[in-house]
Design a protein around this motif. Structure first.
Motif, short mmCIF file in Angstrom:
data_model
loop_
_atom_site.label_atom_id
_atom_site.label_comp_id
_atom_site.label_asym_id
_atom_site.label_seq_id
_atom_site.Cartn_x
_atom_site.Cartn_y
_atom_site.Cartn_z
N LYS A 98 9.70 27.00 -46.83
CA LYS A 98 8.94 25.96 -46.11
C LYS A 98 8.18 26.63 -44.96
O LYS A 98 8.71 27.52 -44.28
CB LYS A 98 9.90 24.89 -45.59
CG LYS A 98 9.21 23.68 -44.99
CD LYS A 98 10.20 22.54 -44.78
CE LYS A 98 10.53 21.87 -46.09
NZ LYS A 98 11.39 20.69 -45.93
N ARG A 99 6.97 26.21 -44.72
CA ARG A 99 6.20 26.77 -43.61
C ARG A 99 6.72 26.22 -42.28
O ARG A 99 7.20 25.08 -42.20
CB ARG A 99 4.72 26.44 -43.75
CG ARG A 99 4.06 27.20 -44.91
CD ARG A 99 2.54 27.15 -44.82
NE ARG A 99 2.03 25.79 -44.77
CZ ARG A 99 0.84 25.45 -44.30
NH1 ARG A 99 0.03 26.36 -43.81
NH2 ARG A 99 0.45 24.19 -44.32
N ILE A 117 5.17 25.16 -39.63
CA ILE A 117 4.50 23.95 -39.15
C ILE A 117 5.05 22.70 -39.83
O ILE A 117 5.24 21.65 -39.20
CB ILE A 117 2.97 24.04 -39.32
CG1 ILE A 117 2.29 22.90 -38.55
CG2 ILE A 117 2.56 24.07 -40.80
CD1 ILE A 117 0.79 23.09 -38.39
N ASN A 118 5.37 22.81 -41.11
CA ASN A 118 5.91 21.65 -41.83
C ASN A 118 7.36 21.37 -41.44
O ASN A 118 7.78 20.21 -41.42
CB ASN A 118 5.79 21.86 -43.34
CG ASN A 118 4.35 21.79 -43.80
OD1 ASN A 118 3.52 21.12 -43.18
ND2 ASN A 118 4.03 22.50 -44.87
N ARG A 147 1.20 21.51 -32.42
CA ARG A 147 0.10 22.44 -32.04
C ARG A 147 0.34 23.04 -30.65
O ARG A 147 0.13 24.22 -30.43
CB ARG A 147 -1.24 21.71 -32.08
CG ARG A 147 -1.77 21.44 -33.48
CD ARG A 147 -3.24 21.05 -33.44
NE ARG A 147 -3.47 19.86 -32.62
CZ ARG A 147 -3.44 18.61 -33.09
NH1 ARG A 147 -3.18 18.39 -34.37
NH2 ARG A 147 -3.68 17.59 -32.30
N ARG A 199 4.10 31.66 -36.11
CA ARG A 199 2.83 31.03 -36.45
C ARG A 199 3.12 29.87 -37.39
O ARG A 199 4.11 29.88 -38.13
CB ARG A 199 1.89 32.03 -37.11
CG ARG A 199 1.52 33.22 -36.24
CD ARG A 199 0.82 34.29 -37.05
NE ARG A 199 1.67 34.77 -38.14
CZ ARG A 199 1.27 35.61 -39.08
NH1 ARG A 199 0.03 36.06 -39.08
NH2 ARG A 199 2.11 36.00 -40.03
N GLY A 200 2.23 28.91 -37.39
CA GLY A 200 2.44 27.73 -38.23
C GLY A 200 2.54 28.07 -39.70
O GLY A 200 3.28 27.42 -40.46
N LYS A 201 1.84 29.11 -40.13
CA LYS A 201 1.81 29.45 -41.56
C LYS A 201 2.98 30.34 -41.99
O LYS A 201 3.16 30.60 -43.18
CB LYS A 201 0.49 30.14 -41.90
CG LYS A 201 0.29 31.48 -41.22
CD LYS A 201 -1.07 32.07 -41.60
CE LYS A 201 -1.27 33.43 -40.92
NZ LYS A 201 -2.59 34.00 -41.26
N ASP A 202 3.78 30.80 -41.02
CA ASP A 202 4.93 31.65 -41.36
C ASP A 202 5.88 30.88 -42.30
O ASP A 202 6.10 29.68 -42.13
CB ASP A 202 5.69 32.07 -40.11
CG ASP A 202 4.92 33.11 -39.29
OD1 ASP A 202 3.99 33.71 -39.84
OD2 ASP A 202 5.25 33.30 -38.11
N VAL A 203 6.43 31.60 -43.26
CA VAL A 203 7.31 31.00 -44.26
C VAL A 203 8.78 31.26 -43.90
O VAL A 203 9.15 32.41 -43.60
CB VAL A 203 7.01 31.54 -45.67
CG1 VAL A 203 7.98 30.97 -46.70
CG2 VAL A 203 5.56 31.20 -46.07
#
Length: 296
Positions: free
Chosen positions: A16-17, A19-20, A34, A50-54
């Motif tokens: 899951k990323r 941010i999610n 944000r 970062r938001g896109k980090d998994v």
């Protein structure tokens, strides 16, 4: 005292990323998410996230909730009656004749000034985020969130009717039994302080149970299902039983120098653990004396 959320990622949230996870698991708004990510307040395994980090199972995600927000409220050395406190919330028992937040008419000496001083003295870098407010002359429980995250979480609980709010009040005249008042409330004009039961107003629901009554006065336990301004005062006055001492919706009283209304009890689930929390604020002396006057 650092205020943060620390989570070890389980297999359920593998891939899951970040941010999610913040949005859907920690239920943070897009705006707060944000703010936390851009400000470097979120770390993954000790490094800025970062938001896109998994995410992977076993990862440690930390969210630092102290975002350095400031507020133009001066700390003042005023006693604070703390009823409950955890990492996210401070619940205090407000005395009578105290305004909750500074205004033009009351720039100092407010509950917010007192709470800022409490935070300062206890080493907590928080601002006053009011979850609930009370009128100047109403006593009892006021909830303050220690972070934007906590304020948002409690606001969602309020919207979902997940916080049980109980009041004790004394009204004029005899009331008996229990019942529900489901009548809309609005202001007759934009500049009116006073509210009224009005067709087309906002739905307002007040549940009541009579605890003690006489021909002169009745003591009620109130549970609010909605939280409109002056709701209890408006509803009871509309029934012909204004709160004793309420000069706006009834009349002044020789028995008490304010409206006899006390925010008595709160019940809700803890933001982090989900554990049931129940807090009560002792009935103030002026209302105790008033209740004693009611014939058994």
């Amino acid at each position: 005292m650092e205020n943060k959320l620390k989570v070890e990622i389980t297999g359920e949230h593998d891939d899951k990323r970040v941010i999610n996870y913040l949005k859907f698991e920690l239920k943070m708004s897009s705006r707060l998410t944000r703010k936390l990510l851009s400000g470097g307040f979120v770390t993954l395994n000790g490094h800025p996230a970062r938001g896109k980090d998994v995410l992977k199972q076993g990862d440690i995600l930390e969210v630092h909730l102290d975002t350095g927000d400031t507020q133009n409220i001066e700390p003042e050395d005023i006693p604070v009656d703390v009823v409950y406190e955890d990492q996210d919330l401070l619940i205090v028992n407000k005395p009578p004749f105290m305004v909750v937040h500074p205004t033009k008419s009351y720039p100092s000496g407010t509950l917010a000034n007192a709470v800022m001083n409490y935070f300062k003295n206890t080493g907590q870098n928080c601002i006053v985020r009011l979850v609930s407010r009370l009128d100047r002359d109403t006593t009892g429980l006021v909830t303050i969130a220690k972070s934007q995250f906590a304020h948002q979480a409690m606001a969602k609980k309020m919207e979902g009717n997940e916080i049980d709010k109980y009041y004790i009040t004394v009204v004029e005249g005899r009331m008996e039994g229990e019942g529900t008042i489901d009548l809309p409330i609005d202001r007759p004009s934009m500049d009116s302080i006073k509210r009224m039961v009005m067709e087309g107003g906002q739905r307002a629901i007040t549940h009541y149970k009579v605890l003690k009554s006489s021909d002169e006065m009745s003591c009620l336990l109130i549970r609010l299902e909605t939280g409109k301004t002056h709701q209890i005062r408006v509803h009871l006055s509309h029934l012909g039983h204004p709160i004793v001492g309420d000069s706006l919706y009834g009349r002044e009283s020789s028995y008490i120098s304010r409206q006899a209304l006390h925010a008595y009890k709160l019940r809700f689930n803890c933001i982090r653990s989900g554990e049931k929390i129940e807090v009560e604020a002792e009935i103030p002396d002026d209302m105790k004396r008033l209740i004693e006057l009611i014939e058994k």
